[in-house]
Design a protein around this motif. Structure first.
Motif, PDB file in Angstrom:
ATOM      1  N   UNK A  33       0.830  -1.199   0.000  1.00  0.00           N
ATOM      2  CA  UNK A  33       0.000   0.000   0.000  1.00  0.00           C
ATOM      3  C   UNK A  33       0.867   1.253   0.000  1.00  0.00           C
ATOM      4  N   UNK A  34       1.966   1.226   0.766  1.00  0.00           N
ATOM      5  CA  UNK A  34       2.881   2.374   0.774  1.00  0.00           C
ATOM      6  C   UNK A  34       3.479   2.592  -0.604  1.00  0.00           C
ATOM      7  N   UNK A  35       3.814   1.502  -1.287  1.00  0.00           N
ATOM      8  CA  UNK A  35       4.379   1.621  -2.631  1.00  0.00           C
ATOM      9  C   UNK A  35       3.384   2.283  -3.582  1.00  0.00           C
ATOM     10  N   UNK A  36       2.120   1.897  -3.449  1.00  0.00           N
ATOM     11  CA  UNK A  36       1.095   2.479  -4.312  1.00  0.00           C
ATOM     12  C   UNK A  36       0.961   3.979  -4.046  1.00  0.00           C
ATOM     13  N   UNK A  37       0.895   4.349  -2.780  1.00  0.00           N
ATOM     14  CA  UNK A  37       0.737   5.766  -2.426  1.00  0.00           C
ATOM     15  C   UNK A  37       1.948   6.574  -2.876  1.00  0.00           C
ATOM     16  N   UNK A  38       3.142   6.062  -2.619  1.00  0.00           N
ATOM     17  CA  UNK A  38       4.348   6.816  -3.008  1.00  0.00           C
ATOM     18  C   UNK A  38       4.455   6.933  -4.527  1.00  0.00           C
ATOM     19  N   UNK A  39       3.983   5.910  -5.241  1.00  0.00           N
ATOM     20  CA  UNK A  39       4.008   5.992  -6.707  1.00  0.00           C
ATOM     21  C   UNK A  39       3.073   7.084  -7.202  1.00  0.00           C
ATOM     22  N   UNK A  40       1.883   7.153  -6.629  1.00  0.00           N
ATOM     23  CA  UNK A  40       0.925   8.186  -7.018  1.00  0.00           C
ATOM     24  C   UNK A  40       1.480   9.568  -6.698  1.00  0.00           C
ATOM     25  N   UNK A  41       2.045   9.723  -5.513  1.00  0.00           N
ATOM     26  CA  UNK A  41       2.626  11.018  -5.137  1.00  0.00           C
ATOM     27  C   UNK A  41       3.797  11.372  -6.042  1.00  0.00           C
ATOM     28  N   UNK A  42       4.628  10.386  -6.344  1.00  0.00           N
ATOM     29  CA  UNK A  42       5.760  10.630  -7.232  1.00  0.00           C
ATOM     30  C   UNK A  42       5.313  11.078  -8.611  1.00  0.00           C
ATOM     31  N   UNK A  43       4.234  10.484  -9.106  1.00  0.00           N
ATOM     32  CA  UNK A  43       3.694  10.894 -10.412  1.00  0.00           C
ATOM     33  C   UNK A  43       3.239  12.347 -10.400  1.00  0.00           C
ATOM     34  N   UNK A  44       2.825  12.825  -9.238  1.00  0.00           N
ATOM     35  CA  UNK A  44       2.350  14.201  -9.122  1.00  0.00           C
ATOM     36  C   UNK A  44       3.491  15.184  -8.891  1.00  0.00           C
ATOM     37  N   UNK A  45       4.704  14.674  -8.697  1.00  0.00           N
ATOM     38  CA  UNK A  45       5.855  15.549  -8.518  1.00  0.00           C
ATOM     39  C   UNK A  45       6.422  15.557  -7.117  1.00  0.00           C
ATOM     40  N   UNK A  46       5.815  14.797  -6.185  1.00  0.00           N
ATOM     41  CA  UNK A  46       6.321  14.723  -4.809  1.00  0.00           C
ATOM     42  C   UNK A  46       7.325  13.576  -4.749  1.00  0.00           C
ATOM     43  N   UNK A  47       8.600  13.902  -4.690  1.00  0.00           N
ATOM     44  CA  UNK A  47       9.634  12.880  -4.712  1.00  0.00           C
ATOM     45  C   UNK A  47      10.368  12.736  -3.388  1.00  0.00           C
ATOM     46  N   UNK A  48      10.177  13.702  -2.496  1.00  0.00           N
ATOM     47  CA  UNK A  48      10.797  13.640  -1.169  1.00  0.00           C
ATOM     48  C   UNK A  48       9.773  13.018  -0.216  1.00  0.00           C
ATOM     49  N   UNK A  49       9.840  11.706  -0.077  1.00  0.00           N
ATOM     50  CA  UNK A  49       8.823  10.968   0.684  1.00  0.00           C
ATOM     51  C   UNK A  49       9.490  10.111   1.745  1.00  0.00           C
ATOM     52  N   UNK A  50       9.011  10.249   2.970  1.00  0.00           N
ATOM     53  CA  UNK A  50       9.460   9.407   4.075  1.00  0.00           C
ATOM     54  C   UNK A  50       8.358   8.399   4.370  1.00  0.00           C
TER      55      UNK A  50
END
Length: 265
Positions: free
Chosen positions: A156-173
């Motif tokens: 689930x974390x991978x899915x969320x981080x992928x969606x955020x990364x697609x939107x331009x959020x790359x700094x994710x903890x």
């Protein structure tokens, strides 16, 4: 990157019933999807994947050689398909049977029989996931923001981080539960939090309460994702201080719209 359309998708349809495969194939063609590979078992599906990597796997729940969960785990173990969107198509309605799929980051769970609206939404979500598009904000540069993603499910974390990364959020903890998230927040500043509700140790509601009771963090935007269906628990979630609530599985468009509202208002 050129944006995909539904007609560009290559779909692997995994369904033991020939009649059901035909029905679903016809519905996919109605949505302009014509590149459709088919399999009746998990073994056939894995063989197909080894030959052609699909953009989306649409799977029934039960097969003679296992279940959709077995197939999902096999697919996630393949480096070339670890992030391939996975859609479950099932007549199963028991929440306990579906929960594991909601926690695994599937793109959609379609009921049998499904409507064309259900199918279109799932295909649109797949296109969104495969077509990164930076979120434009008036008040922030999206690429400068730091997010904290909290979920006890790694998939689930991978899915969320992928969606955020697609939107331009790359700094994710990432944090596995509320306790780890609180430890992170005491040491690191973030711009917003995306958290699950049901987690061990400290759940999403308790994490949100900690944030709201902190002088330093009280205005931190909190987006909660949950598969919870219990009305009492949902009422508790809505009153714990979150800024927005979204169901699992969620579409990238939903996350995009909510982040736009939370960060630009």
């Amino acid at each position: 990157m050129e944006r995909l359309s539904q007609s560009d998708l290559n779909i692997l349809l995994v369904e033991p019933s020939a009649m059901q495969r035909k029905v679903i194939e016809n519905e996919l063609k109605h949505e302009q999807v014509t590149a459709i590979d088919q399999a009746a078992t998990i073994a056939e599906a894995l063989q197909s994947i080894s030959a052609i990597q699909p953009d989306l796997i649409a799977s029934a729940l039960y097969f003679e050689d296992g279940t959709a969960l077995d197939l999902l785990r096999e697919v996630r173990g393949l480096s070339e398909c670890a992030g391939t969107p996975f859609m479950l198509v099932t007549s199963e309605t028991r929440l306990a049977q579906l929960e594991v799929f909601k926690q695994s980051g599937v793109i959609a769970i379609l009921p049998k029989p499904f409507s064309r609206q259900h199918l279109n939404s799932a295909l649109s979500a797949t296109v969104e996931l495969l077509s990164p598009e930076e979120l434009e904000l008036e008040n922030y540069d999206i690429t400068s923001l730091k997010a904290l993603v909290v979920d006890d499910s790694k998939m689930a974390r991978k899915m969320i981080t992928r969606v955020l990364g697609n939107l331009g959020v790359n700094d994710i903890i990432e944090a596995e539960d509320g306790a780890e998230a609180i430890a992170t927040l005491t040491e690191t500043d973030v711009d917003f939090v995306v958290t699950d509700f049901n987690m061990p140790n400290i759940d999403g509601a308790e994490l949100t309460a900690y944030i709201r009771n902190s002088d330093r963090l009280s205005s931190l935007p909190v987006l909660m994702v949950t598969s919870e269906q219990d009305e009492t628990k949902l009422s508790h979630i809505n009153h714990c201080g979150i800024d927005a609530l979204i169901d699992k599985p969620f579409s990238p468009t939903e996350v995009k719209c909510l982040l736009h509202r939370l960060l630009d208002n």
